[in-house]
Design a protein around this motif. Sequence first.
Motif, PDB file in Angstrom:
ATOM      1  N   SER A 107      31.143  43.442  45.022  1.00  0.00           N
ATOM      2  CA  SER A 107      31.382  43.205  44.732  1.00  0.00           C
ATOM      3  C   SER A 107      30.092  42.575  45.935  1.00  0.00           C
ATOM      4  O   SER A 107      29.529  43.283  47.045  1.00  0.00           O
ATOM      5  N   ALA A 108      30.023  40.689  46.062  1.00  0.00           N
ATOM      6  CA  ALA A 108      29.000  41.146  47.063  1.00  0.00           C
ATOM      7  C   ALA A 108      30.708  40.339  48.244  1.00  0.00           C
ATOM      8  O   ALA A 108      31.246  40.617  48.112  1.00  0.00           O
ATOM      9  N   THR A 110      29.097  34.164  47.450  1.00  0.00           N
ATOM     10  CA  THR A 110      28.488  34.031  45.576  1.00  0.00           C
ATOM     11  C   THR A 110      28.467  32.349  45.568  1.00  0.00           C
ATOM     12  O   THR A 110      27.223  31.353  45.211  1.00  0.00           O
ATOM     13  N   GLU A 158      24.699  40.440  45.692  1.00  0.00           N
ATOM     14  CA  GLU A 158      25.650  41.671  45.681  1.00  0.00           C
ATOM     15  C   GLU A 158      24.017  42.836  45.657  1.00  0.00           C
ATOM     16  O   GLU A 158      24.659  44.368  46.137  1.00  0.00           O
ATOM     17  N   PHE A 210      28.628  42.338  38.431  1.00  0.00           N
ATOM     18  CA  PHE A 210      28.499  41.187  38.576  1.00  0.00           C
ATOM     19  C   PHE A 210      26.955  40.553  38.169  1.00  0.00           C
ATOM     20  O   PHE A 210      26.907  40.073  37.155  1.00  0.00           O
ATOM     21  N   ARG A 251      32.102  34.439  36.503  1.00  0.00           N
ATOM     22  CA  ARG A 251      32.427  34.318  37.998  1.00  0.00           C
ATOM     23  C   ARG A 251      33.900  35.509  38.118  1.00  0.00           C
ATOM     24  O   ARG A 251      34.723  35.991  36.985  1.00  0.00           O
ATOM     25  N   GLY A 252      33.186  36.437  39.667  1.00  0.00           N
ATOM     26  CA  GLY A 252      34.173  37.720  39.300  1.00  0.00           C
ATOM     27  C   GLY A 252      34.259  38.824  38.698  1.00  0.00           C
ATOM     28  O   GLY A 252      34.728  39.841  37.990  1.00  0.00           O
ATOM     29  N   GLY A 253      33.302  38.709  37.841  1.00  0.00           N
ATOM     30  CA  GLY A 253      32.411  40.038  37.036  1.00  0.00           C
ATOM     31  C   GLY A 253      32.408  41.136  37.354  1.00  0.00           C
ATOM     32  O   GLY A 253      31.888  42.040  36.304  1.00  0.00           O
ATOM     33  N   SER A 254      32.371  41.610  38.611  1.00  0.00           N
ATOM     34  CA  SER A 254      32.225  42.739  38.895  1.00  0.00           C
ATOM     35  C   SER A 254      33.520  43.878  38.416  1.00  0.00           C
ATOM     36  O   SER A 254      32.955  45.526  38.374  1.00  0.00           O
TER      37      SER A 254
HETATM   38  N1  ASP Z   1      30.148  38.150  43.632  1.00  0.00           N
HETATM   39  C1  ASP Z   1      30.929  38.163  41.657  1.00  0.00           C
HETATM   40  C2  ASP Z   1      31.432  36.617  41.833  1.00  0.00           C
HETATM   41  O1  ASP Z   1      32.473  36.051  43.535  1.00  0.00           O
HETATM   42  C3  ASP Z   1      31.595  38.523  41.352  1.00  0.00           C
HETATM   43  C4  ASP Z   1      32.887  39.512  41.711  1.00  0.00           C
HETATM   44  O2  ASP Z   1      33.472  39.245  42.851  1.00  0.00           O
HETATM   45  O3  ASP Z   1      33.328  40.099  41.141  1.00  0.00           O
HETATM   46  O4  ASP Z   1      31.781  35.701  41.141  1.00  0.00           O
END
Ligand code: ASP
Length: 450
Positions: free
Chosen positions: A37-38, A43, A126, A192, A206-209
């Motif tokens: 992820s970032a 993000t 990322e 992501f 969001r959160g897609g990693s």
């Molecule tokens: N960096 C992206 C986010 O904050 C993906 C992730 O963290 O999974 O949504």
Amino acid sequence: MIVMKFGGTSVKDADAIKRVINIIKSRIDSKPVVVSSATAGTTDKLINIGNDSKSGNYEKAIKSIIEVKERHLNIINSLIKSDKHISKAIKKLNEQIAELSEIVKGIYLLKELSGRTLAKISSFGELISTNILTIALIDRKVDTVLINANDFMITDDNFNNAEPQFNEIKKRLKNIVLPELKKNRVVVTQGFMGVSETGDITTFSRGGSDYSASIIGACMKSKEIEIWTDVDGILSADPRIVNSPKILNEISFKEAAELAFFGAKVLHPSTIEPAIKNNIPVRILNSHRPQKPGTIIIKKTNSTKYDVKSITSKKNIKVLNIYSTKMLFAYGFLKKIFEIFDKYKTSVDLITTSEVNVSLTLENTNNLKYVIDELSEFAEVKLEENKALICVVGNNLKFMKGIEKRIFKVVGDFKISMISQGASLINISFVIENDDLEKVIKLLHKEFFE
Ligand code: ASP
Ligand code: ADP
Ligand code: MG
């Protein structure tokens, strides 16, 4: 091979990345594809940069870009040892920041931020983190190659909520990633982000990693998908609400899917589907305490007991009540309702019906106005806001004697708008007021776990 995904808090600074490198080293024999992820918070910051420049706040946007740059420069300088590798990492960071700045200037000049541009700027988090991680691994003598997700993660063109094209991804992973693993190289890639067939950058939601990791795992038939995060595994409740939640050693795919869908942030809601289809175990692990066993998510758990596993929640949801005295169960009525939700890409979480009414809970409400306008053409529609959805997830809950009594002993004193026990054996959900959420979760947790 295995997939190892590291979330934002696991790569948030130089010390965190050092831990990550040691974890990767401990898995070299398993041929890891590392998805990163970032860095935590980046993000969000990139999205704010886009919105600020669109609304004319260019100076603020520029200041934030400089902060993103400084933060990653600091990481490079305290993480990477050799001067050669430090220079290489800084050179790439400078190029990335220059490209980002140019796009941001364009947004400011045009006063326009399309989904396509938002995906493009979101992906820099990322792109930056994986560049640093790759060079840091090489700097520590780990044979590593960075393969950009836009070389294989083909998606549709729903820019900020993309869906993967599995067949194309599978082909490309086989051609591009597999040969590197065969050379015993660690492959690093971005979570992501993806790329549309027309070559534009896209992102998952969001959160897609987590989703990226499970897509890669499924396409490459990996032995396991490891999700490295900042908690010891899946917990019996959100640790930000409950003081000492219990760690679950194992849960089933179905339970995990339900937990993720109903708000447990530890897993992106789409993560489980590719894993289920290919029967690949998903393990949640803590990058701060790698010696802990974590939670394993598998097809069938050993537990045959009827028990509550976890309590999840979603805050700030809306409830839409649709009334119609005449037509409710007339043939085609529900179809008519759901066609409208489909048309406006508005997904529904929970549904209950009575003789004269259908109630639904909604989370993504970007197009709600249009949905309500169209529904109002044939039904009376009432919107309730500031609600919270709580979901009790467990094994064979439907057969657990007295479960409703125990839940409603706790919840009975609060205002409940909807209750649903679904056909699934694993979830009982209800809607309460936002303000009561934390109190109710704490009480339910006490009832079932303490
Ligand atoms: N960096 C992206 C986010 O904050 C993906 C992730 O963290 O999974 O949504
Ligand atoms: P990452 O950056 O590693 O992707 P996230 O912040 O997305 O991490 O997800 C991990 C967080 O999810 C935890 O720090 C925790 O606060 C939250 N969380 C919410 N519900 C649960 C749960 N049931 N079990 C574990 N963590 C949960
Ligand atoms: Mg996450």
